[in-house]
Design an enzyme around this catalytic site. Structure first.
Site, PDB file in Angstrom:
ATOM      1  CB  THR A  17      -0.910  -0.026   1.249  1.00 56.02           C
ATOM      2  OG1 THR A  17      -1.808  -1.110   1.113  1.00 56.02           O
ATOM      3  CG2 THR A  17      -1.681   1.267   1.411  1.00 56.02           C
ATOM      4  CE1 TYR A  28      -5.575  -0.464  -0.182  1.00 56.43           C
ATOM      5  CE2 TYR A  28      -3.649  -1.169  -1.414  1.00 56.43           C
ATOM      6  CZ  TYR A  28      -4.463  -1.276  -0.309  1.00 56.43           C
ATOM      7  OH  TYR A  28      -4.162  -2.200   0.658  1.00 56.43           O
ATOM      8  CB  THR A  94       0.731  -3.744   6.391  1.00 60.03           C
ATOM      9  OG1 THR A  94      -0.543  -3.815   5.731  1.00 60.03           O
ATOM     10  CG2 THR A  94       1.310  -2.340   6.278  1.00 60.03           C
ATOM     11  CG  ASP A  95      -2.315  -7.529   3.921  1.00 60.41           C
ATOM     12  OD1 ASP A  95      -2.987  -7.599   2.874  1.00 60.41           O
ATOM     13  OD2 ASP A  95      -2.543  -6.714   4.841  1.00 60.41           O
ATOM     14  CE  LYS A 167      -2.622  -5.028   8.419  1.00 61.69           C
ATOM     15  NZ  LYS A 167      -2.757  -5.021   6.928  1.00 61.69           N
ATOM     16  CD  GLU A 289      10.430 -27.268  25.194  1.00 56.02           C
ATOM     17  OE1 GLU A 289      10.470 -26.063  24.948  1.00 56.02           O
ATOM     18  OE2 GLU A 289      11.440 -28.001  25.149  1.00 56.02           O
TER      19      GLU A 289
HETATM   20  N1  DAS Z   1      -1.753  -3.998   0.166  1.00 58.03           N
HETATM   21  C1  DAS Z   1      -1.586  -4.834   1.330  1.00 58.03           C
HETATM   22  C2  DAS Z   1      -0.189  -5.422   1.308  1.00 58.03           C
HETATM   23  O1  DAS Z   1       0.531  -5.210   0.318  1.00 58.03           O
HETATM   24  C3  DAS Z   1      -1.783  -4.072   2.579  1.00 58.03           C
HETATM   25  C4  DAS Z   1      -0.755  -3.011   2.864  1.00 58.03           C
HETATM   26  O2  DAS Z   1       0.285  -2.890   2.249  1.00 58.03           O
HETATM   27  O3  DAS Z   1      -1.024  -2.250   3.767  1.00 58.03           O
HETATM   28  O4  DAS Z   1       0.145  -6.110   2.293  1.00 58.03           O
END
Ligand code: DAS
Length: 342
Positions: A17, A28, A94-95, A167, A289
């Site tokens: 993003t 987007y 971020t994913d 996340k 364990e």
């Molecule tokens: N577009 C998603 C990614 O590339 C989300 C992001 O980047 O925030 O992980």
């Protein structure tokens, strides 16, 4: 300070993003803007560092692959070896950022800062967080305090360890969270990186990934009420060399799924017992364990399933012995899952 004396930072772009373009209807396209254009939105960066930009990929990180990871690892390796480079910043979606950060943190013992960052909003949206995140990431990567701290994630003014960060929100600018407060640094504080002592590393000298064209296949199967054995059987049939079971609670396994895991282990698949719960370890004691290992299971410690998958993939490069893999998990998760950070 004259520009020529500023530290040189390698900026590796993979998409996300942060490099997105908004489309009609509120959506987007991720990863389409060149990194150079993103830097124009944060002109003050020019007073922090000189930058050398390289494009590694241009994807939404939900589409991350082993091949891109290996391409990124080769680029990081080259930049770490380049004496003109003081630190590395990786622009990433971020994913799956936490997974890529964990992969690099396990593969390298970086003597220079390696920092991942991204954005929850595309650059052309009001309140876009990308420029501030890039600036913060470069500030950390250009600073001496971030050296020998392993791979870091910088988002929303916080500095996280790759091992701990998750996340934790699908949309908020504060989406990134480390379950253990001690493993967080704040950029607003006296120093952008806390004085934590690094934790033992599973691969003492990192991993030699040169010449490796693919990683062992490891799948994650999610535990839930009414779980059955079918997806576990399907993963084994598909050729998985490893399995991570994201169990309920402290990694508990449904009695209808357990026989499938036992048969997978008997067939030579290495099975890691993890938890779908976001904080805490699955094996609270050595006795836990030992019980796991007696049944061929490897406890994930405090690693979440998606990070346990990364460690299992990399561990399987060198061994398929459950007790050796268990040692890797023990080394990497020392100290987490009992309320404190390592
Ligand atoms: N577009 C998603 C990614 O590339 C989300 C992001 O980047 O925030 O992980």
């Amino acid at each position: 300070m004259p520009q020529r004396q500023l530290p040189m930072i390698a900026l590796l772009a993979t998409g996300g993003t942060i490099a997105g373009i908004s489309t009609s209807g509120g959506g987007y396209l991720p990863g389409v803007r060149p990194a150079e254009e993103l830097l124009d939105a944060a002109p003050e960066i020019a007073s922090l560092a000189r930058l050398r930009v390289r494009k590694i990929a241009a994807i939404g990180s939900e589409h991350m692959t082993d091949a891109i990871w290996l391409r990124l690892a080769a680029a990081v390796n080259a930049e770490l070896a380049d004496r003109s480079i003081s630190g590395i910043v990786i622009l990433h979606g971020t994913d799956t950022m936490e997974e890529t950060a964990c992969f690099l943190d396990l593969a390298f013992l970086p003597g220079k800062p390696v920092v991942l960052t991204g954005a929850m909003l595309p650059p052309d949206r009001p309140g876009a967080d990308g420029p501030a995140n890039i600036r913060s990431a470069i500030r950390v990567a250009a600073g001496a305090r971030a050296q020998r701290r392993g791979v870091l994630v910088v988002m929303n003014g916080l500095v996280h360890r790759a091992r701990d960060v998750i996340k934790a929100d699908t949309a908020g600018l504060n989406a990134f969270h480390s379950p253990f407060p001690a493993s967080i640094g704040r950029l607003a504080g006296k120093g952008p990186v806390p004085s934590w002592v690094d934790f033992p590393r599973p691969f003492r000298n990192g991993l030699r990934l040169a010449g490796i064209s693919s990683l062992p296949r490891v799948e994650i199967v999610y535990g839930h009420a009414g779980e059955r054995r079918d997806l576990i059987d399907a993963a084994v049939r598909a050729g998985a060399a490893g399995l991570v079971h994201a169990g309920v609670g402290a990694g508990m396994i449904h009695r209808d799924a357990r026989p499938a895991l036992s048969e997978a282990i008997a067939a030579g698949v290495v099975v890691v017992r993890a938890s779908r719960v976001w904080r805490g370890a699955v094996a609270e004691s050595a006795a836990d364990e030992d019980r796991d290992l007696a049944s061929g299971l490897v406890p994930a410690g405090g690693l979440n399933p998606q990070k346990a998958r990364v460690l299992l993939q990399l561990g399987l490069i060198g061994t398929k012995k459950p007790h050796r893999i268990r040692d890797f998990f023990r080394a990497y998760t020392a100290g987490i899952g009992h309320g404190g950070a390592g």
